[in-house]
Design an enzyme around this catalytic site. Sequence first.
Site, PDB file in Angstrom:
ATOM      1  N   LYS A 248      -5.742  -6.276  -8.487  1.00 18.49           N
ATOM      2  CA  LYS A 248      -6.303  -6.154  -7.141  1.00 18.49           C
ATOM      3  C   LYS A 248      -7.781  -6.508  -7.178  1.00 18.49           C
ATOM      4  O   LYS A 248      -8.521  -6.042  -8.045  1.00 18.49           O
ATOM      5  CB  LYS A 248      -6.110  -4.731  -6.606  1.00 18.49           C
ATOM      6  N   GLU A 336       5.302  10.635   3.268  1.00 11.43           N
ATOM      7  CA  GLU A 336       4.901  11.574   4.317  1.00 11.43           C
ATOM      8  C   GLU A 336       5.947  12.660   4.546  1.00 11.43           C
ATOM      9  O   GLU A 336       5.597  13.832   4.775  1.00 11.43           O
ATOM     10  CB  GLU A 336       4.632  10.819   5.616  1.00 11.43           C
ATOM     11  N   ARG A 364       5.888   9.312  10.748  1.00 13.80           N
ATOM     12  CA  ARG A 364       6.945   9.041   9.779  1.00 13.80           C
ATOM     13  C   ARG A 364       7.632  10.319   9.292  1.00 13.80           C
ATOM     14  O   ARG A 364       8.636  10.253   8.589  1.00 13.80           O
ATOM     15  CB  ARG A 364       6.364   8.283   8.584  1.00 13.80           C
TER      16      ARG A 364
END
Length: 592
Positions: A248, A336, A364
């Site tokens: 990344k 979640e 969610r």
Amino acid sequence: MPKNILDTIQSPKDLRKIQKQKLPQLAQELRDFIINIVATKEGHLGASLGVVELTLALHYVFNTPEDLLVWDVGHQAYGHKIITGRKDIFHTNRQLRGISGFPKRDESEYDTFGVGHSSTAISAALGMAIASQFKGDFAKQHIAVIGDASIASGMAFEALNHAGVTDCNLLVILNDNAIGIDPSVGALKNYFTKVNLDVAPETDNIFEALNFDYSGPVDGHDLDILISELERLKKITGPKLLHVITKKGKGLKQAEENQVVYHAPGKFDALTGDLEPKSNDSLPPKFQDVFGITLVKLAEKNDKIIGVTPAMPTGSSLKFMMDAYPKRAFDVGIAEQHAVTFSAGLATQGFTVFCNIYSTFLQRAYDQVIHDVCLQKIPIVFCLDRAGLVGEDGATHHGIFDLAFLNCIPNAIIFAPRNEVELQNIMYTAQLGLPLPIFIRYPRGRGRIIDWEKPFQKMEIGKGEVLKEGSEIAIVSIGTIVNNALEAIYRLSETENEKVGIFDMRYLKTIDEDLLHHIFRNYKTIITLEDGTIKGGLGSSISEFGAKNIYKNRIVQLGIPDIFPEHGSIEELQDICGISSEKILSTIQSFI
């Protein structure tokens, strides 16, 4: 004549005409283009830099848009947007009426599925693959690109479990870089680390156990290897998974070394990579930091306090608690649903759990909020960050539905602080003990009070506040949006100002009925104000109260209309929705 290869590409068809040996040069040009734009226009940086070679390889090998490519979350799709016809308008990224920061179906035929929340790509691509079977199109390719942090989510595993018993043409690209927004966590992350180190036994492969044809790990920055492997996999039928190792922030030293900050770094120097210097002026704190600092203070005195977040410790500032009390703070990954029910389990055993979730992500876990928390009256303290309009992240990230979707659930307390002091005080009050779960919502960004760290004061549950009395018009608000109303009335003449009262309800549930009776009895016109959806929120509750008590007052509702607001600055979006100070002023004056 074009200055470079990237200037010759208007679509992936142009990309496929380029000689393979020239692709590394194109990768560098694409990387530089992303860096130069994001340096001045802001946005998500590290994720897109990390998949430049993968992006080019996918569009080079597969016949997009006929072959269907789905990017999970979409933080990493800037390169994809640039080579699919949006290079010349990429500078409008995330700006009002510009292109979205995430793949979006009505923006381009190459954006096959709208994303923004994690772990949806495999399910969507699997649905597309099975649809192709129904149509008899067995040659069409379906590719889902998902990160190692996102694949640990329950939804991704549900899709893998389903795909493994099909014979559909599905390729999952696992982009493994050990970090989402914060470092990846959990047993699956540890498993990937072992695979990367080549110490995992060949038979010990979780994806092969799920009936995927697994290959890798391969170097995600080696175009020759990527193209060769994708060409091979294109000829194999059934569910396949290619494990790709990437870095990344690849190509920008600071982004590689500080991946959390450079996920979305703000403005920076494109040549050096250094962040733009911040003003030395003293600024009010971010609401997330008020949460984080207050939680640590409370935890110092109360050893029963535990913090939980699903993969956003830095963004929510739970990181403060994780640093101070690492055994009492949990990042459970992008999960979640698990975060909510895990918190409920802790709370049943006498612990005070502060579960910090972005408003848009609490959506969610709606069933868990109802079934595992409110139905059982389990007193979790939910701290909902990024409530209201969040700005440039746009429709997938606005936290505008929480007031409405929580308001209809029994056994819940819903509170929105007007400022930083109220946020710390409601957190203090909640940890003293409540009979029900409480949902505390606060916005993205900074507050307005520099000297906010005051001695804690216990708040009365269900009690609103009179900020200013008037004679004709009552503005009834909840949360920080009331500041827009206060700014509006300061611009009224003295005579007009005397006619306007302002009331902060603080609690949507349980709402202060005594204060509402006072308002209905003393004001002809009531203007409700909220930074959530008009349907189902504060305005709806006050209208219901008026009808129930047979009041005949005029009620005007200001809030988010029945739309999905797009991306733009918070100020621009508030004005469009009619809740900027200027629009509130116009509304007030129309009734005076």
